[in-house]
Design a protein around this motif. Structure first.
Motif, PDB file in Angstrom:
ATOM      1  N   VAL A 283      -6.158  -2.374   5.734  1.00  0.00           N
ATOM      2  CA  VAL A 283      -5.958  -1.425   6.838  1.00  0.00           C
ATOM      3  C   VAL A 283      -6.667  -0.104   6.523  1.00  0.00           C
ATOM      4  N   ASP A 284      -6.422   0.408   5.336  1.00  0.00           N
ATOM      5  CA  ASP A 284      -7.029   1.684   4.936  1.00  0.00           C
ATOM      6  C   ASP A 284      -8.400   1.516   4.298  1.00  0.00           C
TER       7      ASP A 284
ATOM      8  N   CYS B 219      -6.167  -2.506   0.135  1.00  0.00           N
ATOM      9  CA  CYS B 219      -5.480  -2.485   1.424  1.00  0.00           C
ATOM     10  C   CYS B 219      -6.528  -2.622   2.534  1.00  0.00           C
TER      11      CYS B 219
ATOM     12  N   CYS C 151       0.834  -1.198   0.000  1.00  0.00           N
ATOM     13  CA  CYS C 151       0.000   0.000   0.000  1.00  0.00           C
ATOM     14  C   CYS C 151       0.873   1.254   0.000  1.00  0.00           C
TER      15      CYS C 151
ATOM     16  N   CYS D 123       0.043   3.093   3.806  1.00  0.00           N
ATOM     17  CA  CYS D 123       0.475   2.535   5.099  1.00  0.00           C
ATOM     18  C   CYS D 123       1.613   1.526   4.952  1.00  0.00           C
TER      19      CYS D 123
END
Ligand SMILES: [Zn+2]
Length: 331
Positions: free
Chosen positions: A179-180, A177, A159, A162
């Motif tokens: 996380v995002d 991604c 990514c 991050c």
């Protein structure tokens, strides 16, 4: 002016972008007995045919593990690419004869169409020749798409925000991604390439520092962040040759585009009108820039003093459009 007829831009298939949202688009395609697959490894294509190699369109059975990309459809049949992992040596898939780069494949295709147009004594090509040419355009259009898309995956495993690992989604047309909760999409880097012509109808060609002696081509360069194409044309010509391009109507004319996935360029071709002729190169990227009349360019190419870009390039098309016909020789 007519649009330029450019290699790398002809396609027969439908990208069928609507199908990318299907979560099982790859699995559904693999289950279709009519599906066809290109196989890539380390940026090279599995090709068939030793005389004129063409990207091999294979049935997707018995192939090794790798990343599947959905390229689209042709006559209702799914078209895929299989990207084999870089790490290990890979055997050629059954039905393929060699691993070859896209540029070499394009060179072979150009050689064939050149031979056909020169050597025949009139008459129409037969139905077999038409079918072969159609199959070649289909395979080549898919190959350009596959090489570009595979090249993006190769360098975007993580990514950009991050740094965490991303996974391919949408049949390979995005990476996600977790996380995002963000998707990123394949990049294309615009580059301008221009035939600069002065008011005496001479063409400006440059010699790059990295090239062998005698090689000349049109000036070119990447579009910078926040820059218009017209400004990029003017800036690159000024930086590389010291020549000023006009900012009036018609001074920068768009001529056509060509995907150049080495690794991610889109070449945007222009005719540009010079308002000055004094040449001063930057001596870093470009070490020589020279004005040519048609007679002088033909004489220099015929004598072997100047080598022009290959017939698969938009640079060649821009040069020959200015010249008004085909020129001999190519590096
Ligand atoms: Zn992230």
């Amino acid at each position: 002016m007519h649009p330029l007829d450019l290699p790398f831009t002809r396609t027969r298939h439908d990208r069928a972008a609507r199908r990318r949202a299907e979560t099982d688009v790859v699995e559904a395609s693999l289950a279709d007995p009519a599906a066809r697959t290109l196989v890539l490894h380390r940026g090279l294509l599995a090709v068939a045919g030793t005389h004129v190699p063409t990207a091999a369109l294979l049935a997707p059975v018995g192939l090794p593990a790798g990343q599947w990309l959905f390229l689209g459809e042709h006559d209702g049949a799914p078209c895929l690419a299989l990207v084999l992992p870089d790490g290990a040596e890979q055997e050629l898939p059954p039905g393929a004869d060699a691993w070859l780069g896209l540029r070499e494949v394009a060179r072979g295709a150009g050689a064939v169409s050149g031979a056909g147009s020169g050597g025949q004594s009139g008459g129409q090509p037969g139905p077999d020749a038409v079918a072969d040419a159609d199959a070649e355009v289909l395979a080549h259009g898919l190959a350009v798409e596959a090489v570009a898309l595979a090249g993006w995956h190769r360098t975007h495993a993580r990514c950009g925000r991050c740094g965490g690992p991303t996974t391919a989604v949408q049949g390979g047309w995005a990476r996600y991604c977790p996380v995002d909760e963000r998707e990123t999409y394949p990049r294309t880097d615009p580059a301008v390439i221009m035939a600069v012509v002065d008011d005496a109808d001479r063409l400006l060609l440059g010699h790059a520092a990295a090239w062998p002696a005698g090689r000349f081509s049109t000036l070119a360069g990447f579009v910078e962040a926040g820059e218009s194409l017209e400004d990029a044309v003017r800036r690159e010509v000024a930086e590389e040759s010291g020549v000023q391009v006009g900012s009036g109507p018609g001074d920068v004319l768009y001529r056509g585009s060509q995907p150049w996935p080495f690794p991610a360029s889109l070449m945007l071709g222009f005719r540009a009108r010079a308002t000055t002729t004094a040449v001063r190169t930057d001596d870093e990227e470009v070490t020589e820039a020279r004005w040519f009349t048609r007679e002088a360019l033909l004489a220099a190419v015929t004598a072997g003093d100047v080598g022009l870009p290959g017939r698969q390039s938009i640079a060649r098309a821009l040069i020959e459009e200015w010249y008004g016909g085909e020129l001999p020789g190519a590096w």
